[in-house]
Design a protein around this motif. Structure first.
Motif, mmCIF file in Angstrom:
data_model
loop_
_atom_site.group_PDB
_atom_site.id
_atom_site.type_symbol
_atom_site.label_atom_id
_atom_site.label_comp_id
_atom_site.label_asym_id
_atom_site.label_seq_id
_atom_site.Cartn_x
_atom_site.Cartn_y
_atom_site.Cartn_z
ATOM 1 N N TRP A 160 17.092 -29.688 20.245
ATOM 2 C CA TRP A 160 17.788 -30.625 19.367
ATOM 3 C C TRP A 160 16.776 -31.456 18.587
ATOM 4 O O TRP A 160 15.796 -31.933 19.144
ATOM 5 C CB TRP A 160 18.677 -31.556 20.178
ATOM 6 C CG TRP A 160 19.917 -30.907 20.674
ATOM 7 C CD1 TRP A 160 20.126 -30.389 21.916
ATOM 8 C CD2 TRP A 160 21.135 -30.714 19.957
ATOM 9 N NE1 TRP A 160 21.394 -29.880 22.014
ATOM 10 C CE2 TRP A 160 22.036 -30.067 20.822
ATOM 11 C CE3 TRP A 160 21.559 -31.020 18.662
ATOM 12 C CZ2 TRP A 160 23.328 -29.723 20.443
ATOM 13 C CZ3 TRP A 160 22.844 -30.676 18.288
ATOM 14 C CH2 TRP A 160 23.714 -30.042 19.163
ATOM 15 N N VAL A 205 25.605 -31.291 14.392
ATOM 16 C CA VAL A 205 26.570 -32.302 14.832
ATOM 17 C C VAL A 205 26.350 -33.602 14.058
ATOM 18 O O VAL A 205 25.212 -34.033 13.858
ATOM 19 C CB VAL A 205 26.407 -32.581 16.349
ATOM 20 C CG1 VAL A 205 27.311 -33.714 16.799
ATOM 21 C CG2 VAL A 205 26.682 -31.320 17.152
ATOM 22 N N LEU A 209 22.394 -34.378 13.823
ATOM 23 C CA LEU A 209 21.742 -33.725 14.966
ATOM 24 C C LEU A 209 21.826 -32.223 14.768
ATOM 25 O O LEU A 209 22.873 -31.702 14.377
ATOM 26 C CB LEU A 209 22.433 -34.098 16.272
ATOM 27 C CG LEU A 209 22.442 -35.566 16.661
ATOM 28 C CD1 LEU A 209 23.190 -35.752 17.982
ATOM 29 C CD2 LEU A 209 21.038 -36.109 16.772
ATOM 30 N N VAL A 250 20.732 -36.411 23.644
ATOM 31 C CA VAL A 250 21.780 -35.781 22.837
ATOM 32 C C VAL A 250 23.139 -35.996 23.480
ATOM 33 O O VAL A 250 24.110 -36.346 22.798
ATOM 34 C CB VAL A 250 21.486 -34.276 22.654
ATOM 35 C CG1 VAL A 250 22.651 -33.581 21.960
ATOM 36 C CG2 VAL A 250 20.207 -34.086 21.864
ATOM 37 N N GLU A 251 23.234 -35.814 24.786
ATOM 38 C CA GLU A 251 24.513 -36.016 25.480
ATOM 39 C C GLU A 251 24.995 -37.451 25.318
ATOM 40 O O GLU A 251 26.181 -37.694 25.108
ATOM 41 C CB GLU A 251 24.394 -35.645 26.961
ATOM 42 C CG GLU A 251 24.433 -34.163 27.213
ATOM 43 C CD GLU A 251 25.643 -33.473 26.598
ATOM 44 O OE1 GLU A 251 26.788 -33.901 26.849
ATOM 45 O OE2 GLU A 251 25.448 -32.509 25.838
ATOM 46 N N LYS A 297 20.704 -28.428 16.596
ATOM 47 C CA LYS A 297 20.077 -27.592 17.619
ATOM 48 C C LYS A 297 19.603 -26.332 16.919
ATOM 49 O O LYS A 297 20.403 -25.579 16.363
ATOM 50 C CB LYS A 297 21.051 -27.246 18.745
ATOM 51 C CG LYS A 297 20.360 -26.512 19.880
ATOM 52 C CD LYS A 297 21.246 -26.370 21.091
ATOM 53 C CE LYS A 297 20.429 -25.798 22.246
ATOM 54 N NZ LYS A 297 21.234 -25.690 23.467
ATOM 55 N N LYS A 348 30.753 -42.596 10.999
ATOM 56 C CA LYS A 348 29.482 -42.034 11.426
ATOM 57 C C LYS A 348 28.689 -43.077 12.213
ATOM 58 O O LYS A 348 28.526 -44.198 11.761
ATOM 59 C CB LYS A 348 28.686 -41.546 10.223
ATOM 60 C CG LYS A 348 29.336 -40.370 9.527
ATOM 61 C CD LYS A 348 28.631 -40.018 8.237
ATOM 62 C CE LYS A 348 29.340 -38.907 7.511
ATOM 63 N NZ LYS A 348 30.623 -39.322 6.951
ATOM 64 N N GLN A 377 33.862 -39.799 23.135
ATOM 65 C CA GLN A 377 34.602 -38.614 23.542
ATOM 66 C C GLN A 377 35.912 -38.933 24.257
ATOM 67 O O GLN A 377 36.778 -38.096 24.356
ATOM 68 C CB GLN A 377 33.722 -37.741 24.449
ATOM 69 C CG GLN A 377 32.519 -37.173 23.738
ATOM 70 C CD GLN A 377 32.896 -36.284 22.577
ATOM 71 O OE1 GLN A 377 33.799 -35.477 22.666
ATOM 72 N NE2 GLN A 377 32.216 -36.437 21.452
ATOM 73 N N GLU A 411 23.622 -25.180 16.328
ATOM 74 C CA GLU A 411 24.699 -26.168 16.197
ATOM 75 C C GLU A 411 24.238 -27.322 15.331
ATOM 76 O O GLU A 411 23.067 -27.713 15.356
ATOM 77 C CB GLU A 411 25.079 -26.666 17.597
ATOM 78 C CG GLU A 411 26.338 -27.474 17.650
ATOM 79 C CD GLU A 411 26.754 -27.814 19.087
ATOM 80 O OE1 GLU A 411 27.735 -28.553 19.226
ATOM 81 O OE2 GLU A 411 26.105 -27.360 20.050
ATOM 82 N N PRO A 417 27.378 -37.270 14.844
ATOM 83 C CA PRO A 417 28.027 -38.155 15.817
ATOM 84 C C PRO A 417 28.893 -39.208 15.132
ATOM 85 O O PRO A 417 28.471 -39.835 14.162
ATOM 86 C CB PRO A 417 26.856 -38.815 16.557
ATOM 87 C CG PRO A 417 25.693 -37.916 16.301
ATOM 88 C CD PRO A 417 25.931 -37.337 14.935
ATOM 89 N N ARG A 427 26.373 -37.811 21.830
ATOM 90 C CA ARG A 427 27.611 -37.057 21.618
ATOM 91 C C ARG A 427 28.786 -37.627 22.398
ATOM 92 O O ARG A 427 29.924 -37.497 21.978
ATOM 93 C CB ARG A 427 27.408 -35.594 21.992
ATOM 94 C CG ARG A 427 26.447 -34.889 21.077
ATOM 95 C CD ARG A 427 26.298 -33.457 21.437
ATOM 96 N NE ARG A 427 27.465 -32.722 20.966
ATOM 97 C CZ ARG A 427 27.547 -31.421 20.942
ATOM 98 N NH1 ARG A 427 26.555 -30.692 21.369
ATOM 99 N NH2 ARG A 427 28.625 -30.825 20.508
ATOM 100 N N ASN A 428 28.517 -38.267 23.528
ATOM 101 C CA ASN A 428 29.599 -38.746 24.393
ATOM 102 C C ASN A 428 30.004 -40.182 24.127
ATOM 103 O O ASN A 428 30.840 -40.723 24.830
ATOM 104 C CB ASN A 428 29.202 -38.602 25.864
ATOM 105 C CG ASN A 428 29.121 -37.149 26.274
ATOM 106 O OD1 ASN A 428 29.797 -36.304 25.710
ATOM 107 N ND2 ASN A 428 28.270 -36.859 27.236
#
Length: 197
Positions: A9, A46, A79, A122-123, A81, A72, A130, A44, A48, A126-127
């Protein structure tokens, strides 16, 4: 497929407001390359976002409703990958050129030696938004000294003009000064409880 295991990433800086266009352009270029049998290493892309709640005016004299939309989290950044480096840790020229030549792209964080993000970073990004059961946040885009109209207070201050004196962005709170009977009163409100005049 083994090559894709080396994908990491990265943060791609893009022109502000062009995040969606860059994402679509890169995805389209990937599809074109795949159709021609060209491997580009992009896995990928992304953008966020977070869900926010805004109040919309319905015109003269009417009550506006609340609208939930995505905002945003990192304007001007995407992001990605992607497998940027080969087995000898050299930038892959075709992948590098495909990304850098996309309209709206400024470059990677790290310049000509892009710095990868950890999976944990990254997690976390992204989370952030969520949980669908989590209520949408009101946007905090007020400034100190700005005039606002108090709404949804169902108290003595409803529909009164006030001035923002402090902003707590973490807790989404504002302190506003209200002129009541010739003296200033400070009231703490949620950002969703005020509108612009």
């Amino acid at each position: 497929m083994e090559d894709l295991d080396t994908a990491q990433w990265y943060v791609l800086q893009v022109m502000s407001g062009q995040e969606n266009r860059v994402q679509k352009s890169l995805l389209y270029a990937c599809q074109q390359n795949e159709a021609e049998g060209i491997e580009n290493g992009i896995i990928e892309i992304v953008i966020p976002t977070e869900r926010i709640e805004e109040r919309r005016s319905s015109g003269r004299g009417g009550k506006g409703g609340k609208v939930v939309r995505d905002r945003k989290l990192y304007p001007g950044y995407v992001l990605m990958k992607v497998r940027l480096y080969d087995e000898q840790d050299q930038l892959i020229p075709d992948t590098w050129a495909l990304i850098k030549e996309t309209q709206g792209v400024i470059g990677f964080i790290g310049g000509d030696q892009p710095v990868p993000l950890s999976d944990e970073e990254v997690e976390a990004m992204r989370n952030q938004n969520q949980d669908e059961n989590q209520p949408a946040k009101p946007p905090v885009d007020f400034t100190v000294g700005q005039s606002v109209i108090i709404r949804d207070n169902s108290g003595a201050f409803d529909n009164i003009e006030a001035s923002v004196v402090s902003i707590d962005r973490v807790h989404q709170l504002l302190k506003v000064a209200v002129n009541m009977f010739g003296s200033m009163t400070i009231v703490e409100l949620g950002c969703g409880q005020v509108d612009r005049p």
